[in-house]
Scaffold this motif. Sequence first.
Motif, short mmCIF file in Angstrom:
data_model
loop_
_atom_site.label_atom_id
_atom_site.label_comp_id
_atom_site.label_asym_id
_atom_site.label_seq_id
_atom_site.Cartn_x
_atom_site.Cartn_y
_atom_site.Cartn_z
N MET A 1 1.74 -11.97 -6.82
CA MET A 1 0.70 -12.47 -7.72
C MET A 1 -0.87 -11.52 -7.39
SD MET A 1 1.03 -16.56 -7.15
CE MET A 1 2.60 -17.35 -7.53
N GLU A 2 -0.97 -11.56 -5.88
CA GLU A 2 -2.14 -10.72 -5.78
C GLU A 2 -1.99 -9.12 -5.91
OE1 GLU A 2 -3.57 -11.33 -1.87
OE2 GLU A 2 -3.81 -13.70 -2.04
N GLY A 3 -0.89 -8.75 -5.61
CA GLY A 3 -0.43 -7.30 -5.86
C GLY A 3 -0.74 -6.77 -7.36
N GLU A 4 -0.06 -7.85 -8.19
CA GLU A 4 -0.13 -7.48 -9.52
C GLU A 4 -1.60 -7.72 -10.05
OE1 GLU A 4 2.15 -8.62 -13.77
OE2 GLU A 4 2.12 -9.83 -12.15
N GLU A 5 -2.14 -8.58 -9.70
CA GLU A 5 -3.64 -8.65 -10.08
C GLU A 5 -4.50 -7.36 -9.73
OE1 GLU A 5 -7.44 -11.48 -9.33
OE2 GLU A 5 -5.54 -12.43 -8.99
N ILE A 6 -4.12 -6.87 -8.21
CA ILE A 6 -5.21 -5.55 -8.01
C ILE A 6 -4.59 -4.45 -8.83
CG2 ILE A 6 -5.09 -4.06 -6.16
CD1 ILE A 6 -4.80 -6.38 -4.05
N PHE A 7 -3.34 -4.49 -9.25
CA PHE A 7 -2.74 -3.19 -10.01
C PHE A 7 -3.33 -3.29 -11.57
CE2 PHE A 7 0.68 -0.95 -12.26
CZ PHE A 7 0.27 0.21 -11.67
N GLN A 8 -3.29 -4.33 -11.90
CA GLN A 8 -3.84 -4.56 -13.41
C GLN A 8 -5.38 -4.35 -13.24
OE1 GLN A 8 -2.42 -8.38 -14.72
NE2 GLN A 8 -0.74 -7.49 -15.34
N GLU A 9 -6.12 -4.63 -12.50
CA GLU A 9 -7.69 -4.54 -12.40
C GLU A 9 -8.08 -2.97 -12.18
OE1 GLU A 9 -9.00 -6.93 -9.08
OE2 GLU A 9 -9.20 -8.45 -10.06
N MET A 10 -7.12 -2.22 -11.60
CA MET A 10 -7.37 -0.84 -11.47
C MET A 10 -6.72 -0.03 -12.76
SD MET A 10 -8.74 -0.33 -8.82
CE MET A 10 -9.84 -2.01 -9.03
N GLY A 11 -6.27 -0.69 -13.82
CA GLY A 11 -5.84 -0.03 -15.00
C GLY A 11 -4.09 -0.19 -15.09
N GLY A 12 -3.58 -0.38 -13.92
CA GLY A 12 -1.99 -0.56 -14.19
C GLY A 12 -1.54 -1.73 -15.18
N GLN A 13 -0.20 -1.40 -15.77
CA GLN A 13 0.23 -2.20 -16.63
C GLN A 13 1.43 -2.93 -16.32
OE1 GLN A 13 0.41 0.30 -20.27
NE2 GLN A 13 -1.89 0.53 -20.19
N GLY A 14 2.65 -2.05 -16.18
CA GLY A 14 3.69 -2.59 -15.79
C GLY A 14 4.06 -2.80 -14.21
N TYR A 15 4.27 -3.94 -13.63
CA TYR A 15 4.23 -4.13 -12.19
C TYR A 15 5.63 -5.21 -11.94
CZ TYR A 15 2.73 -5.78 -7.53
OH TYR A 15 2.57 -6.13 -6.34
N THR A 16 6.69 -4.44 -11.28
CA THR A 16 7.87 -5.14 -11.24
C THR A 16 8.16 -5.45 -9.58
OG1 THR A 16 9.01 -3.86 -12.85
CG2 THR A 16 10.39 -4.71 -11.13
N THR A 17 8.20 -6.93 -9.27
CA THR A 17 8.66 -7.22 -8.01
C THR A 17 9.98 -7.35 -7.67
OG1 THR A 17 6.29 -8.49 -7.96
CG2 THR A 17 7.99 -8.96 -6.29
N ILE A 18 10.41 -6.83 -6.79
CA ILE A 18 12.03 -6.88 -6.60
C ILE A 18 12.23 -7.92 -5.43
CG2 ILE A 18 13.89 -5.73 -5.35
CD1 ILE A 18 12.58 -2.83 -6.53
N PRO A 19 13.01 -8.94 -5.66
CA PRO A 19 13.18 -10.11 -4.97
C PRO A 19 13.81 -9.56 -3.43
CG PRO A 19 14.21 -10.55 -7.01
CD PRO A 19 13.73 -8.98 -6.85
N CYS A 20 13.64 -10.40 -2.47
CA CYS A 20 14.39 -10.17 -1.05
C CYS A 20 16.12 -10.60 -1.48
CB CYS A 20 13.97 -11.22 -0.23
SG CYS A 20 12.15 -10.87 0.24
N LEU A 21 16.31 -10.12 -0.44
CA LEU A 21 18.23 -10.38 -0.56
C LEU A 21 18.51 -11.88 -0.97
CD1 LEU A 21 19.43 -7.85 2.11
CD2 LEU A 21 19.36 -7.50 -0.32
N ASN A 22 17.65 -12.69 -0.14
CA ASN A 22 17.92 -14.37 -0.22
C ASN A 22 19.32 -14.48 -0.01
OD1 ASN A 22 15.24 -14.62 -0.76
ND2 ASN A 22 15.31 -13.87 -2.92
N THR A 23 20.06 -15.16 -1.34
CA THR A 23 21.38 -15.57 -1.18
C THR A 23 22.42 -14.67 -1.82
OG1 THR A 23 21.07 -17.05 -2.81
CG2 THR A 23 20.80 -17.80 -0.44
N ASP A 24 21.88 -13.24 -2.13
CA ASP A 24 22.82 -12.48 -2.86
C ASP A 24 24.12 -12.53 -2.49
OD1 ASP A 24 20.74 -11.99 -4.59
OD2 ASP A 24 20.46 -9.89 -3.86
#
Length: 344
Positions: A299-322
């Motif tokens: 959430m916060e990371g994407e907000e920072i990136f977009q404020e700086m002009g970024g557009q596409g922001y992909t968050t990769i999940p943790c391994l969790n229960t893969d």
Amino acid sequence: MKKGVLLVNLGSPESPEPKDVKKYLGEFLMDERVIDVPLWARTLIVKGIVLNTRPKASAAAYKKIWWEEGSPLIVLSEQLQDKVQENVDFPVALAMRYGSMSIKKGLQELVDKGVDEIFLVPLYPQFAMATTETILVLAEELRTEFFPNVTIDSLPAFYNNPEYIGVLSDSIARHLEGKTYEHLLFSYHGVPERHIRKRDITKSHCTIDGSCCATPSPAHEFCYRHQCLEVTRLVAEKLGFEDGTYSSSFQSRLGFDQWLLPYTDRTIERLGKEGVKSMAIVTPAFVSDCLETLEEIAMEGEEIFQEMGGQGYTTIPCLNTDAPWVNLLSKWINNWATSETVSA
């Protein structure tokens, strides 16, 4: 001897309400291996400052990511426990370093089932004072005081285990498939630089000057920074990333001391300012998604990136229960039960 396993993760407040968050933060931050200053100073910082200012903001952050079933970290850890239990023939318990699901309760649960030989599994790929070490130290203190007839073995840091790197790399590749990104950022939880120097068994190697982590040394066995950067290097090598298309950073700093650089939020900001329009981010210091990944990064990371002009922001999940992660963890546990090597 009857064997059993205790999986241990960080912990979570009972609820996202300020009173529960305050209680949790108090236990967490008063740990001498988290804020490693004299007791009087730690008490002043935590009880005099942090607990009077931070719980409300932290509670608001927890509310953003809280699931109907409860804390994401707890829910995902319980799911991991259940899936591992399906793959092994002896009891698997779950505990948290902080909060109501205590390590003492986890040990007691296993002892009540007749277990007297326990495999302790800190759910952290890298070794750090504030994660693995505090778990191991507390577990041994509890064993000595309450469970003297129990023996405890533990899973070593597995950051460079080839099978783990394979599972992590496959997960990253799968989540990036079909996605457009110019840069992949590996974000690790930060620690103060003094933690690195304190755990330098050579007392001289860890200069944190840009070269020490790449220079072979016995210090690397307990060097969190080296182990993080090594995960990045090994994954990049495994997936064939080109230089300049990926980097490492450190998140979640607290206070005014010097923490490991570069900082994740400032790195995201810099990438946006430099004209990067699409980026992806992965958090390999965690095996289960939690506040730091779901709120701070996603959430916060994407907000920072977009404020700086970024557009596409992909968050990769943790391994969790893969499934590949569950199978690998189960394999290590079963290897321990048959006295085979469980890590590289």
